[in-house]
Design a protein around this motif. Structure first.
Motif, PDB file in Angstrom:
ATOM      1  N   GLY A 165       0.822  -1.202   0.000  1.00  0.00           N
ATOM      2  CA  GLY A 165       0.000   0.000   0.000  1.00  0.00           C
ATOM      3  C   GLY A 165       0.854   1.248   0.000  1.00  0.00           C
ATOM      4  N   THR A 182      -3.604   4.020  -1.256  1.00  0.00           N
ATOM      5  CA  THR A 182      -3.887   2.874  -2.108  1.00  0.00           C
ATOM      6  C   THR A 182      -3.516   1.595  -1.370  1.00  0.00           C
ATOM      7  N   GLY A 183      -4.088   0.482  -1.812  1.00  0.00           N
ATOM      8  CA  GLY A 183      -3.651  -0.807  -1.316  1.00  0.00           C
ATOM      9  C   GLY A 183      -4.171  -1.135   0.067  1.00  0.00           C
ATOM     10  N   ARG A 184      -3.308  -1.817   0.859  1.00  0.00           N
ATOM     11  CA  ARG A 184      -3.805  -2.457   2.072  1.00  0.00           C
ATOM     12  C   ARG A 184      -2.658  -2.774   3.014  1.00  0.00           C
ATOM     13  N   THR A 209      -1.848   0.669  -6.493  1.00  0.00           N
ATOM     14  CA  THR A 209      -0.524   0.564  -5.884  1.00  0.00           C
ATOM     15  C   THR A 209       0.496   0.137  -6.924  1.00  0.00           C
TER      16      THR A 209
END
Length: 468
Positions: free
Chosen positions: A178, A191-193, A205
């Motif tokens: 992320g 973005t992302g995780r 990402t």
């Protein structure tokens, strides 16, 4: 064209630009002395033009980066993001009148989580510093570019860099979970995780990884970590030809082996390393192959690979006896590019990646090109990935030699494409390979890439003149 919508800050406007920046930045974070700002003009690439920045800013916080981008948008001033400037494609080169946004002072490791196996870092964290920090928790961050002692995580993300261990552990893109990104207009996007899995929406990402600062400014990254592997042991195998060494690489990979490292140095590179560091490497060999394993029983794996090397025609196979000897061999490989630069004073470092099955053809072609142009071209390679670094050594003060160097460089890239490869495996496009990016992806691909750029940066402020 995107470039037509931006302009450099003229001298008369520099004071206004500086005042606007100082409204949200401390004085020590804003550099305007030309004798100082000129040192931020370029990265380590040859044949890449650079301009004179109007100002260099060194923010420490996300809010300060946002202020820089809001100011740039308001005044229509281009911004060139930079890390440690160890890049090799001109991707961090300044343009005339730009704001250089150096992120080296944003260098905090914010979190190391052994349960989730993640680290959260700012972009200015040096690769080696992160590696050492996570090692203390029994973890590792595998991507390890040759410049790992100085290059930054932000720069690694910008160029989607690789390293020596990619054959087993993969490249930077596989470890970025992320990002927090400041967009061109100053908005902050995440973005992302942090989770091991996640497929919510487009993978923005991955889009930013390798974008060379052209879509946004990475200000925070969530990185995946691995358990720290056992100490690796290295084997060195000598070959009477580069073709035989490449045959050994194919046998190793076809045999299902998973080395933690599989690197190749040709005779020119071996000699250069010896001349620089007096390491006592065997200069009688035409190619030196280094294989490493970090498995529970590395000696057994090295023995199996050693037998494959001998079957491919290795003249000598020498496994390291301990970790210290292994590290000496790895240090020799890490010194390769520095050593080749010392041959003539200037180098052009190519970054062509081909299918492993065609690695031998690539090295034979480079040798032909070196003979055609009467130049010294050393090759070191992440052989397990097919990622070659043909390095053209030349005298930059000799116009004819410089011309031949550039022509040979282009011919090597053309060869890589002919063999089904790519113009860059890990260094990026930057300024150096703009023409070649268009050749590789084609007109429709270029149209789509420009459309992505336009969506994120409609005014064309971010790192103009790079990629396309």
């Amino acid at each position: 064209m995107i470039m037509s919508r931006i302009h450099a800050a003229p001298d008369a406007a520099q004071g206004h630009l500086t005042d606007r920046l100082l409204a949200g930045l401390p004085a020590e974070a804003v550099l305007i002395d030309p004798d100082v700002t000129v040192s931020y003009a370029n990265d380590m690439a040859s044949f890449c033009p650079s301009g004179a920045p109007a100002v260099v800013v060194l923010p420490r916080t996300v809010e300060q980066v946002q202020h820089v981008m809001r100011t740039a948008t308001e005044l229509r001033v281009p911004v060139v993001p930079q890390g440690a400037r160890t890049g090799l494609s001109g991707g961090a080169n300044a343009s005339d009148g730009c704001i250089v946004l150096s992120l080296t002072r944003m260098d905090r490791i914010l979190e190391i989580n052994p349960v989730d196996r993640i680290a959260v870092v700012e972009p200015g964290v040096v690769n080696a510093a992160l590696s050492r920090a996570v090692n203390e928790h029994g973890l590792c961050y595998p991507p390890d570019p040759s410049s790992w002692e100085t290059c930054t995580i932000g720069g690694n993300i910008g160029t989607a860099s690789g390293g020596l261990c990619c054959v087993k552990y993969g490249v930077t893109a596989e470890y970025v979970l992320g990002l927090d990104v400041v967009l061109a207009d100053g908005r902050l996007m995440s973005t992302g995780r942090r989770t091991a899995k996640g497929v919510a929406g487009y993978d923005l990402t991955r889009l930013f990884v390798g974008s060379e600062g052209s879509l946004g400014i990475v200000v925070r990254a969530v990185l995946a970590l691995k358990p720290k592997p056992p100490q690796q042991l290295v084997l060195a195998a000598e070959f009477a030809s580069a073709a035989a060494a490449c045959d050994a690489v194919c046998r190793i990979m076809e045999g299902g082996h998973v080395p933690s490292l599989l690197e190749l140095m040709d005779r020119t590179t071996v000699k250069a390393v010896n001349d620089l560091a007096r390491m006592g490497l065997p200069e009688t060999t035409e190619a030196l192959l280094l294989a490493a394993f970090d498995t529970p029983d590395p000696a057994a794996d090295l023995a199996a690979v050693g037998a494959l090397c001998e079957a491919a025609g290795a003249t000598q196979v020498v496994p390291a006896e301990d970790a210290a000897e292994s590290e000496m061999l790895l240090q020799a490989r890490r010194l390769a590019l520095t050593a080749l630069e010392a041959v003539k004073g200037t180098t052009m470092i190519d970054d062509v990646c081909v299918p492993r099955s065609r690695l031998g053809e690539m090295l034979e072609g480079v040798e032909r090109i070196a003979g055609k142009y009467g130049l010294t071209i050393g090759v070191c390679a992440h052989a397990g990935d097919g990622n070659t670094h043909p390095t053209v050594c030349f005298d930059a003060q000799d116009p004819d030699e410089s011309r031949r160097a550039r022509e040979s460089f282009d011919e090597i890239m053309a060869l890589g494409l002919e063999l089904g490869g790519t113009i860059t495996g890990e260094h990026g496009v930057g300024v150096l390979k703009k023409e070649w990016l268009a050749r590789e992806v084609g007109p429709v691909g270029m149209e789509m890439q420009r459309a992505v750029k336009l969506a994120f940066d409609p005014l064309g402020l971010l790192n103009p003149g790079k990629l396309f």
